[in-house]
Design a protein around this motif. Structure first.
Motif, PDB file in Angstrom:
ATOM      1  N   ILE B  55       0.836  -1.206   0.000  1.00 34.93           N
ATOM      2  CA  ILE B  55       0.000   0.000   0.000  1.00 34.93           C
ATOM      3  C   ILE B  55       0.876   1.263   0.000  1.00 34.93           C
ATOM      4  CG2 ILE B  55      -1.520   1.355   1.507  1.00 34.93           C
ATOM      5  CD1 ILE B  55      -2.817  -1.432   2.198  1.00 34.93           C
ATOM      6  N   ALA B  58       3.412   0.733  -3.503  1.00 34.73           N
ATOM      7  CA  ALA B  58       2.929   0.315  -4.826  1.00 34.73           C
ATOM      8  C   ALA B  58       1.439   0.608  -5.013  1.00 34.73           C
ATOM      9  CB  ALA B  58       3.198  -1.184  -5.003  1.00 34.73           C
ATOM     10  N   TRP B  59       0.947   1.611  -4.302  1.00 41.31           N
ATOM     11  CA  TRP B  59      -0.491   1.921  -4.372  1.00 41.31           C
ATOM     12  C   TRP B  59      -0.870   2.422  -5.782  1.00 41.31           C
ATOM     13  CZ3 TRP B  59      -4.601   0.609  -1.886  1.00 41.31           C
ATOM     14  CH2 TRP B  59      -5.809   1.302  -2.105  1.00 41.31           C
ATOM     15  N   PRO B  60      -1.960   1.916  -6.360  1.00 43.76           N
ATOM     16  CA  PRO B  60      -2.337   2.326  -7.727  1.00 43.76           C
ATOM     17  C   PRO B  60      -3.063   3.685  -7.755  1.00 43.76           C
ATOM     18  CG  PRO B  60      -3.860   0.661  -6.904  1.00 43.76           C
ATOM     19  CD  PRO B  60      -2.864   0.889  -5.822  1.00 43.76           C
ATOM     20  N   HIS B  61      -2.314   4.763  -7.558  1.00 38.48           N
ATOM     21  CA  HIS B  61      -2.925   6.095  -7.520  1.00 38.48           C
ATOM     22  C   HIS B  61      -3.652   6.426  -8.826  1.00 38.48           C
ATOM     23  CE1 HIS B  61      -1.116   7.165  -3.708  1.00 38.48           C
ATOM     24  NE2 HIS B  61       0.033   6.664  -4.143  1.00 38.48           N
ATOM     25  N   ASP B  62      -3.055   6.019  -9.968  1.00 39.71           N
ATOM     26  CA  ASP B  62      -3.671   6.320 -11.263  1.00 39.71           C
ATOM     27  C   ASP B  62      -5.029   5.637 -11.409  1.00 39.71           C
ATOM     28  OD1 ASP B  62      -1.462   7.762 -11.840  1.00 39.71           O
ATOM     29  OD2 ASP B  62      -0.461   6.164 -12.960  1.00 39.71           O
ATOM     30  N   LEU B  63      -5.070   4.393 -10.954  1.00 37.98           N
ATOM     31  CA  LEU B  63      -6.315   3.630 -11.037  1.00 37.98           C
ATOM     32  C   LEU B  63      -7.400   4.292 -10.173  1.00 37.98           C
ATOM     33  CD1 LEU B  63      -7.531   0.944 -12.120  1.00 37.98           C
ATOM     34  CD2 LEU B  63      -6.837  -0.108  -9.979  1.00 37.98           C
ATOM     35  N   GLU B  64      -7.002   4.752  -9.031  1.00 36.40           N
ATOM     36  CA  GLU B  64      -7.920   5.410  -8.107  1.00 36.40           C
ATOM     37  C   GLU B  64      -8.500   6.676  -8.758  1.00 36.40           C
ATOM     38  OE1 GLU B  64      -5.924   6.465  -4.525  1.00 36.40           O
ATOM     39  OE2 GLU B  64      -7.755   6.453  -3.327  1.00 36.40           O
ATOM     40  N   PHE B  66      -8.641   7.304 -11.974  1.00 38.41           N
ATOM     41  CA  PHE B  66      -9.433   6.856 -13.120  1.00 38.41           C
ATOM     42  C   PHE B  66     -10.865   6.508 -12.694  1.00 38.41           C
ATOM     43  CE2 PHE B  66     -10.885   2.837 -15.077  1.00 38.41           C
ATOM     44  CZ  PHE B  66     -11.092   3.242 -16.380  1.00 38.41           C
ATOM     45  N   ALA B  67     -10.980   5.823 -11.540  1.00 34.40           N
ATOM     46  CA  ALA B  67     -12.308   5.406 -11.075  1.00 34.40           C
ATOM     47  C   ALA B  67     -13.142   6.590 -10.603  1.00 34.40           C
ATOM     48  CB  ALA B  67     -12.157   4.389  -9.950  1.00 34.40           C
ATOM     49  N   GLU B  68     -12.489   7.563 -10.018  1.00 31.92           N
ATOM     50  CA  GLU B  68     -13.228   8.657  -9.401  1.00 31.92           C
ATOM     51  C   GLU B  68     -13.682   9.716 -10.415  1.00 31.92           C
ATOM     52  OE1 GLU B  68     -14.242   8.457  -6.490  1.00 31.92           O
ATOM     53  OE2 GLU B  68     -12.896   7.116  -5.404  1.00 31.92           O
ATOM     54  N   GLU B  69     -12.946   9.864 -11.535  1.00 31.85           N
ATOM     55  CA  GLU B  69     -13.286  10.942 -12.469  1.00 31.85           C
ATOM     56  C   GLU B  69     -14.456  10.546 -13.367  1.00 31.85           C
ATOM     57  OE1 GLU B  69     -10.133   9.958 -16.102  1.00 31.85           O
ATOM     58  OE2 GLU B  69      -9.621  11.411 -14.555  1.00 31.85           O
ATOM     59  N   ASN B  70     -15.412  11.438 -13.554  1.00 31.11           N
ATOM     60  CA  ASN B  70     -16.565  11.299 -14.461  1.00 31.11           C
ATOM     61  C   ASN B  70     -17.038   9.862 -14.679  1.00 31.11           C
ATOM     62  OD1 ASN B  70     -16.122  14.019 -14.886  1.00 31.11           O
ATOM     63  ND2 ASN B  70     -14.746  13.591 -16.595  1.00 31.11           N
ATOM     64  N   ASN B  71     -17.810   9.343 -13.773  1.00 32.83           N
ATOM     65  CA  ASN B  71     -18.302   7.978 -13.950  1.00 32.83           C
ATOM     66  C   ASN B  71     -19.175   7.842 -15.179  1.00 32.83           C
ATOM     67  OD1 ASN B  71     -16.967   7.435 -11.676  1.00 32.83           O
ATOM     68  ND2 ASN B  71     -18.751   7.083 -10.387  1.00 32.83           N
TER      69      ASN B  71
END
Lengths: 569, 77
Positions: B55, B58-64, B66-71
């Protein structure tokens, strides 16, 4: 009778929690299925952990260590701590992200979209149901086997046909299964995934606390830690397996036998010197023959058992915990998370929670080898130890409630998930999104859940004598055979629709083949001790890779959707 | 680089998990805990530490993000 009252009070408390959580229900299908993506770190940890721990963890682990010794922990628990946490990190967060981004509620919606195929959903749906149902059976069978011994003697005039004569008057498994099914049905029916998350959290806390309490009381019953270490069955110089102690019910103390009590003998072993060894404390495989007295006829017979764990079996069990990557009910819990950060606590604490529950259970099973008859059914070991060593009816009731809590915290998620996938992946998918109102969608899910509960109950009564641990392993084996599909879907751009079909079909055929060879649910190892899950996984992975490479890659649109540029993802 | 270290530790733990060195040893730690079980209990604690390290490093900040922006929920299923 007091024990039974305590258990009934616990079930009533759970129903009360169901009513409470139903008041928080927002009335939408999204809230019913994935709690409107609102679950925080603690509730997520408790619901994910509670869901993965069932009768298998408490009743099954104690029974298995009674049969095979301490290797049970490494076989299932510590490797699960590593693999589960890895899957939550690598698979769970990624699926949550796509679910949140694109509005998926079920696994099948994700796979249909990723592999651009409707048919894949229709193939996957019956397979998921086929594999979840044995998992449900484990819970109902485990509950029945736990309650009967601890309520023995309560209703001697009503329940006159017990599973074993010493349990005369105990609540029969059919009634326990019925009550447990109805209680779980009630709070899932009312509160959906939010209700399941609250109930899971409450129940997980209950079974973890009660597990520790049971452990402390069992240690006290055995005369303390140091004494407990001496209790497990021992092998004499002549290869006879003996019990050196017995529990005196009058003085409520563990007393040393004047002469060691023989219970079996070693028939085959590669270890040269076994004298004075306690085989349950190590993992070296030895073949033993035990004596068993039929409680109804009094006839003494022999049965063979392998103690310890073969090394190849130990390694190949790595494939079993991969199953969590494909559990549909776990997918649904992941989707309830408020944010990716909610996963952090689960990734760290899950291995520790496993340790807190499994270490005591495995120790109790090992100690039981020294005081219980070897022929006792493994799923009954935990309750038999509680009955023998604790004795106090209130405490026994609370501890039994803890076991039920572990069982029900898995049943609820599984019932809910089957209702969810049926409603979303079959009914709405076929009829179209706008055909039913939100209320009708919830009604369809609820009706299907009622049908599944009824069906599972009937099946559980039919398979009431199944070994809880072995049945669980078959269920996990099937899901782990499907793991290459989810891993490839998330991490391999070249994975194609045809590859997914081939992988799922290969997994299904190989699993059915080995399941048939096992006599439909028995223990089975291949060659030097390889478990079928490893072979099914390999076959499915090879099918995925070969067929994907031979077929047309996914469209650019799909690749951009699920593999956005490195800058964006 | 950090992610590779985490992967390396994961694989190392898988190997360490096999602990064939205590396979036949029934020694009791603190007179009650078999050493094979004590080792695997310790292994569970190390898994939790690896989870923390993953955590942190190697936390996936980009993925996080990606999920939060404009669903895109309305267009998806």
């Amino acid at each position: 009778m007091t024990t039974l009252i305590v258990i009934i009070l616990y079930l009533c408390l759970l129903l009360g929690l169901g009513f409470f959580s139903s008041r928080l229900f927002r009335g939408t299908s999204k809230d019913y299925f994935v709690a409107s993506h609102s679950i925080g770190p603690f509730l997520l940890l408790m619901s994910v952990f509670g869901t993965t721990m069932t009768a298998f963890a408490l009743v099954g682990s104690t029974g298995k260590s009674f049969e095979r010794g301490i290797g049970t922990y490494g076989l299932m628990a510590s490797i699960s701590g590593l693999v589960h946490a890895g899957i939550f990190f690598l698979i769970g967060i990624r699926l949550w992200a796509f679910g949140k981004k694109y509005g998926y509620i079920t696994q099948i919606q994700f796979f249909r979209s990723r592999f651009e195929s409707d048919g894949l959903g229709y193939l996957l749906f019956p397979i998921l149901v086929l594999l979840v149902v044995p998992y449900l059976l484990i819970g109902i069978i485990g509950a029945g086997k736990t309650i009967e011994p601890v309520t023995a003697g309560a209703f001697t005039e009503i329940f006159t046909n017990p599973t074993a004569p010493q349990w005369l008057g105990g609540i029969p498994p059919w009634l326990t299964g019925l009550v447990v099914s109805l209680v779980v049905l009630t709070y899932v029916f009312m509160g959906g995934s939010r209700g399941a998350a609250y109930a899971n959290t409450f129940q997980t806390i209950v079974f973890m606390v009660m597990g520790v309490v049971a452990f402390v009381y069992i240690i006290n019953g055995l005369g303390g830690m140091e004494q407990a270490g001496k209790v497990p069955a021992r092998i004499t110089e002549k290869g006879i397996i003996v019990q050196d102690y017995q529990f005196d019910k009058t003085t409520k103390e563990l007393v040393k036998n004047e002469k060691p009590k023989p219970i079996g003998r070693v028939t085959d072993s590669n270890t040269v010197d076994l004298s004075n060894k306690q085989p349950h404390l190590a993992r070296t495989p030895i073949q033993v023959e035990f004596k068993k007295k039929n409680p109804k006829t009094g006839v003494i017979s022999s049965f063979e058992r392998e103690l310890g764990i073969p090394f190849i079996t130990f390694i190949s069990y790595f494939f079993i915990p991969l199953s969590v990557g494909m559990f549909p009910h776990l997918f649904q819990h992941w989707l309830t998370a408020k944010s990716a950060k909610a996963f952090r606590l689960t990734v760290i604490a899950h291995p520790l929670c496993i340790m807190v529950v499994w270490v005591p259970c495995v120790l109790v099973g090992v100690w039981a080898s020294g005081v219980l008859p070897p022929g006792i059914p493994p799923p009954a070991v935990l309750s038999a130890m509680l009955n023998l060593l604790v004795g106090d009816p209130v405490l026994t009731g609370l501890l039994t409630a803890g076991v039920l809590a572990a069982i029900m915290s898995s049943l609820d998620s599984q019932f809910l998930c089957l209702g969810t996938i049926f409603t979303n992946d079959i009914v709405i998918h076929r009829a179209g999104k706008n055909k039913y109102s939100d209320k009708q969608v919830i009604l369809i899910a609820r009706v299907f859940i009622v049908v599944i509960v009824a069906l599972t109950y009937v099946l559980a009564m039919w398979a009431k004598n199944a070994n809880v641990f072995d049945l669980a392993i078959w269920c996990f084996s099937g899901f782990s055979a499907l793991f290459p599909v989810v891993f490839a879907a998330l991490y391999w751009k070249r994975a194609t629709k045809e590859g997914a079909f081939a992988s799922i079909i290969a997994a299904l055929i190989s699993w059915l083949y080995f399941f048939h060879l096992s006599g439909y649910g028995g223990e089975l190892v291949i060659g030097p001790g390889i478990i079928p899950a490893a072979i099914c996984f390999a076959v499915a992975a090879i099918a995925m890779v070969l067929v994907s490479l031979l077929t047309k890659p996914p469209t650019e649109e799909t690749l951009q959707k699920f593999f956005p540029s490195a800058k964006k993802l | 680089m950090k992610k590779r270290v985490i992967w390396f530790l994961f694989l190392l733990l898988f190997i360490v998990h096999q602990d064939f060195w205590w396979w036949d040893d029934a020694f009791l730690v603190f007179d009650f805990l078999p050493i094979g079980l004590a080792f695997h209990a310790g292994f569970s604690i190390v898994c939790a530490i690896l989870g923390w390290a993953a955590i942190k490093y190697a936390w996936p900040h980009d993925l996080e993000r990606f999920a939060e922006e404009n669903n895109d929920e309305e267009n998806a299923i």
